[in-house]
Design an enzyme around this catalytic site. Sequence first.
Site, mmCIF file in Angstrom:
data_model
loop_
_atom_site.group_PDB
_atom_site.id
_atom_site.type_symbol
_atom_site.label_atom_id
_atom_site.label_comp_id
_atom_site.label_asym_id
_atom_site.label_seq_id
_atom_site.Cartn_x
_atom_site.Cartn_y
_atom_site.Cartn_z
ATOM 1 N N GLU A 1 36.806 29.719 44.978
ATOM 2 C CA GLU A 1 37.156 29.644 42.834
ATOM 3 C C GLU A 1 37.891 28.612 42.721
ATOM 4 O OE1 GLU A 1 39.786 32.997 43.325
ATOM 5 O OE2 GLU A 1 38.791 34.548 44.145
ATOM 6 N N GLU B 1 33.906 28.040 42.610
ATOM 7 C CA GLU B 1 33.019 28.461 42.577
ATOM 8 C C GLU B 1 32.822 29.889 43.104
ATOM 9 O OE1 GLU B 1 32.585 29.220 45.874
ATOM 10 O OE2 GLU B 1 34.097 28.173 46.539
#
Length: 350
Positions: free
Chosen positions: A317, A174
């Site tokens: 991420e 994310e």
Amino acid sequence: MHSDALPFRVIAVDRTLAPALQAKIDRKTKPLGALGRVEQLALELGLIQHSLTPQLRRPHVLVCAGDHGAAKAGVSAYPQDVTWQMVENFLAGGAAINVLARQAGMALIVADAGVNHEFGPREGLLDAKIAAGTANYLDGAAMSALQCATAIQRGVAVARDLAAGGCNVLGLGEMGIGNTAAASLLTHCLTGLPLNSCIGRGTGLDDAGLARKRELLARALANWTERSEQPLEILARFGGFEIAMLIGAMLAGAEQGMVLLIDGFIVTSALLVAHRLAPAIRDYCIFAHCSEEAGHRGQLDQLHATPLLDLGLRLGEGTGAALAYPLLKAACALLEQMASFESAGVSNRA
């Protein structure tokens, strides 16, 4: 919006193959248990795929990006513009997740679930935008029930498309300034852990910033006068579009029998929601690492999860998922390629 509004059929993993898998692992040319956690990983992968020789095919990392209305109130050390700037970095191939996914041999999908920026049609960017960021949960619900359900369904569509194309391993990541704060609120509401033990420094808050974040999140809880125990209502109140999209991808991935490679604190907060909706999803999860972010260890304990790595990561991420993926490859290779005592003609224990 109740959990029965989402018709997911996540079936618990069939464990009937466990004795045969364990026997195959134990007959390899090594002392019993000598490969430690990697042996357990091999067993987990074999059970998910119901195979003595599990295979990892077309692995992907899905990074969902979204902005949070509460970010403007000061819950992060970074300005909200960093969300869209980092999406540009992903698209240019220069972020940590780009490097680590390439290194691991994983394809990367970047999805705009609700970034406060207009990218226009871009190669490599999946347009799943619900709105230009959520509303501020200090004032009310972050998203409507319809927005929440739509974001979940967009994650579902991605996972189903990947499964149709032969992918059976999905790493989850994310990007969203302020999303550790949202994850802290979700974690507190879903686990009952004390709020302050779920709140960390995020992208690097100093002591004063951390104190302000704690005060703001306590106020956000206090302002929610009509409390609910329903996971989707908790999600709509405090979550982000990127978190909701990840939940849909997880649920659909598990429904399709995928291996779900869970990243850090924010992704695990999404899993807490998914787990409440479909408890059998836990059977499909491999936990990549334990994050430095406060609250992640508590999440893992709630899920009875043993992470593969503990490297002091706190980037997000999907970077932890990409770093852990080679261990999954190793576990499968050992099951398939390592000789047994019988095949190698090596004497076993007396």
